[in-house]
Design an enzyme around this catalytic site. Sequence first.
Site, mmCIF file in Angstrom:
data_model
loop_
_atom_site.group_PDB
_atom_site.id
_atom_site.type_symbol
_atom_site.label_atom_id
_atom_site.label_comp_id
_atom_site.label_asym_id
_atom_site.label_seq_id
_atom_site.Cartn_x
_atom_site.Cartn_y
_atom_site.Cartn_z
ATOM 1 N N GLU A 1 34.349 36.222 33.567
ATOM 2 C CA GLU A 1 33.883 36.614 34.897
ATOM 3 C C GLU A 1 32.927 35.568 35.476
ATOM 4 O O GLU A 1 33.100 35.098 36.599
ATOM 5 C CB GLU A 1 33.171 37.975 34.816
ATOM 6 C CG GLU A 1 32.552 38.434 36.113
ATOM 7 C CD GLU A 1 33.586 38.675 37.204
ATOM 8 O OE1 GLU A 1 34.512 39.465 36.964
ATOM 9 O OE2 GLU A 1 33.488 38.066 38.282
ATOM 10 N N ASP B 1 33.193 32.949 38.705
ATOM 11 C CA ASP B 1 32.216 32.982 39.802
ATOM 12 C C ASP B 1 31.532 31.629 39.976
ATOM 13 O O ASP B 1 31.421 31.117 41.086
ATOM 14 C CB ASP B 1 31.144 34.052 39.533
ATOM 15 C CG ASP B 1 31.712 35.465 39.541
ATOM 16 O OD1 ASP B 1 32.869 35.637 39.973
ATOM 17 O OD2 ASP B 1 31.011 36.395 39.107
ATOM 18 N N SER C 1 37.220 39.870 42.087
ATOM 19 C CA SER C 1 36.191 38.993 41.526
ATOM 20 C C SER C 1 36.404 37.548 41.915
ATOM 21 O O SER C 1 35.471 36.759 41.876
ATOM 22 C CB SER C 1 36.270 39.031 40.007
ATOM 23 O OG SER C 1 35.549 40.077 39.496
ATOM 24 N N ASP D 1 44.891 36.968 59.985
ATOM 25 C CA ASP D 1 45.242 38.383 59.819
ATOM 26 C C ASP D 1 46.339 38.514 58.760
ATOM 27 O O ASP D 1 47.374 37.864 58.867
ATOM 28 C CB ASP D 1 45.723 38.916 61.178
ATOM 29 C CG ASP D 1 45.868 40.429 61.193
ATOM 30 O OD1 ASP D 1 45.528 41.061 60.171
ATOM 31 O OD2 ASP D 1 46.314 40.962 62.227
#
Length: 596
Positions: free
Chosen positions: A286, A290, A513, A555
């Site tokens: 994780e 990040d 994440s 979009d």
Amino acid sequence: MRSLYTLLLSLAALSAAALQPRAGYACKDRSAAPGWHNLGPARPDRTLTLEIAFKHNDFAGLHEQLLLRSDPESGMYGRHMSKEEVEAFLRPGEETRDAVLGWLEEYGLGEESVRWSPAGDWAFVTVIVEKANRLLDTEYSVWHKDGHTILRSGAYSLPHELFAHIDTIQPTTDFSIMRKHGALPMSDEDVTAIEYNAAATEWGTCNTTVTIKCLQKLYKTEGYVPRAVEVNRLGVAAYLGDDANLDDLNEFLSLQRPQAVGHANFTTVPIANGTNPQTNLSGTTESALDIQFTTGLTWPTKITFFETGGTRPHLYDAANQTGNANFLSWLTYVSALPDEELPSTFSTSYGSEEVTVPIDYAQRVCAGLAALTARGVSLMYSSGDSGVGYASANFCVNPNDLSQKMFLPNFPASCPYVTSVGGTQNIPNEVAVTRFGSGGGFSNFFARPAYQEAAVSRYLSWLGSDLEGWYNASGRGFPDVAAQGDRFQIVAPAYLTVKSSNGTKVGLVGGTSASSPTFASVVALLNDVRRSQGKPPLGFLNPLLYRRLYLGLNDITVGSSFGCNTTGFPATYGWDPVTGLGTPDFEKLVALLEFI
Ligand SMILES: *[C@@H]1O[C@H](CO)[C@@H](O)[C@H](O)[C@H]1NC(C)=O
Ligand SMILES: *[C@@H]1O[C@H](CO)[C@@H](O)[C@H](O)[C@H]1NC(C)=O
Ligand SMILES: *[C@@H]1O[C@H](CO)[C@@H](O)[C@H](O)[C@H]1NC(C)=O
Ligand SMILES: *[C@@H]1O[C@H](CO)[C@@H](O)[C@H](O)[C@H]1NC(C)=O
Ligand SMILES: *[C@@H]1O[C@H](CO)[C@@H](O)[C@H](O)[C@H]1NC(C)=O
Ligand SMILES: *[C@@H]1O[C@H](CO)[C@@H](O)[C@H](O)[C@H]1NC(C)=O
Ligand SMILES: *[C@@H]1O[C@H](CO)[C@@H](O)[C@H](O)[C@H]1NC(C)=O
Ligand SMILES: *[C@@H]1O[C@H](CO)[C@@H](O)[C@H](O)[C@H]1NC(C)=O
């Protein structure tokens, strides 16, 4: 049926334990504790730290100032408040302070035993279980679920006259389990299922392997060189024992951002005994995701890694790193930072199902997040990786009425003061992620804020009566925006995927994440543009996004937030609860901000 059965069991256990409140006291709150087992009373001599939320002096006043200063139509736009100005709104009145402190004093807890949040709106008091039981007219027990063992009372009471002065006391009814939103490694089947596109295109292998280069090109940050690096900071929040390894970051940069190798670094700030060891075995997937992607996308912007301890002090077993929502420790620490040290942009990839968090507690944490945005901070939170709800958990029902089906929104993504980020895949033609559901839906805790009124009502009238009864149509809709969320190529020490037979630590991961740090990186670069033009940072983003900046987003109209054994909400033109208003186009956003 198993989980439903345990849910009923724990409800039964709870009502058996519910005592008649003692004279002068009334029940303040109780939790259905879905899926938790009560293993019996806690040892009376165990210590725990009570978190007591004192009523704010004038949160409505803070809210009003915040809206005024984040509305691009207003002459006050961008005039963020100082730490002192914000705290003046939050600081409890004398009457509240006296009433609560007087009550604590009666139990021998004088002011010297109280630790305060910077605004004095939270008090932290360490007591033994025996005293907590008397103070709250309750019985603390040991509760267990899926390997988590915690100390909670399940219900608690207060002298009735304190209801006007105290919003919540925890840990009592908070049964949330914090989840990281992904860094899900791709399995063998996932990887081999990808159809490699043999034809060489200008996008190379971006459609199957997402790298820094792919994101820079897709979101148009390629070639932008940050200039305000002395003042502009990006914060990454980590929990649950996740840690980031500098050697791995350098290995990643040598593959994906060679100019930064040996130059890039991050500052670690430990909170509540969080640690970030730098051994050759340290680092988790994780945090690798990040820190590697924020660094790769924003270097040489300064990055601060806030590592909040994985267990709360009141966890029964401190050795078990699978702890509970610890947003309050982070919030208390970050709120205390002086204005010039507060990062203008934050990314957080963790959250819990709203239904497991006590509403009063969620509202107070959300109010604290509002206070940060009022100081000029933009907060990005991943929207979750289970679409409208976690099918395997088998609790897509209202815990207070098990016959009522219900989607499970995510907190803090549902807090209206954060910018919630959903996930997309495929490059260059983005659609909502499919390997997992992009978290989305409508809050049961927070009403729809004015800034998204038009966008959300348009979506709801398009949707019509499909899914009626599964969600709260008056709630805050999320996510607000989206970014790529799968097949990110990282360097991870504890690398788990199948493609490591040649000893490489390079692998593919995904989850919202990945989306939150990606969107936050673009915001950090926008803040760099602002700061280098002598303008204030963007602060609370949502009013600006829904009023103006949506024109600078791509979009996304294909896909859905599947979950709870349903296909969930479909994406469509304009805002939708799958990919929000869309993914960033840095060049367009810079142009739109020119006139603001
Ligand atoms: C800690 O967690 C493990 C599962 O991860 C569980 O088996 C064990 O019982 C827990 N320890 C305590 C004291 O709760
Ligand atoms: C990176 O920063 C940390 C402080 O957070 C420092 O201790 C370390 O020496 C730095 N490493 C390099 C290679 O600059
Ligand atoms: C941090 O560790 C110290 C020493 O072990 C302990 O006394 C303290 O309670 C811990 N603080 C938190 C917030 O866990
Ligand atoms: C990690 O470091 C230890 C101690 O320095 C060493 O014995 C070990 O071989 C190293 N492992 C790897 C994978 O480099
Ligand atoms: C979803 O379907 C599976 C398989 O039929 C079932 O085991 C599970 O309980 C269902 N979950 C929900 C939330 O309905
Ligand atoms: C990207 O991958 C998806 C899923 O495999 C595929 O449908 C799409 O055609 C690919 N797009 C490009 C441009 O290769
Ligand atoms: C639906 O949302 C509204 C507005 O936030 C809230 O007042 C209401 O309690 C919610 N309903 C349920 C069933 O959660
Ligand atoms: C190892 O395998 C991975 C995945 O197949 C590949 O990307 C990488 O280039 C390989 N590394 C070496 C050193 O062969």
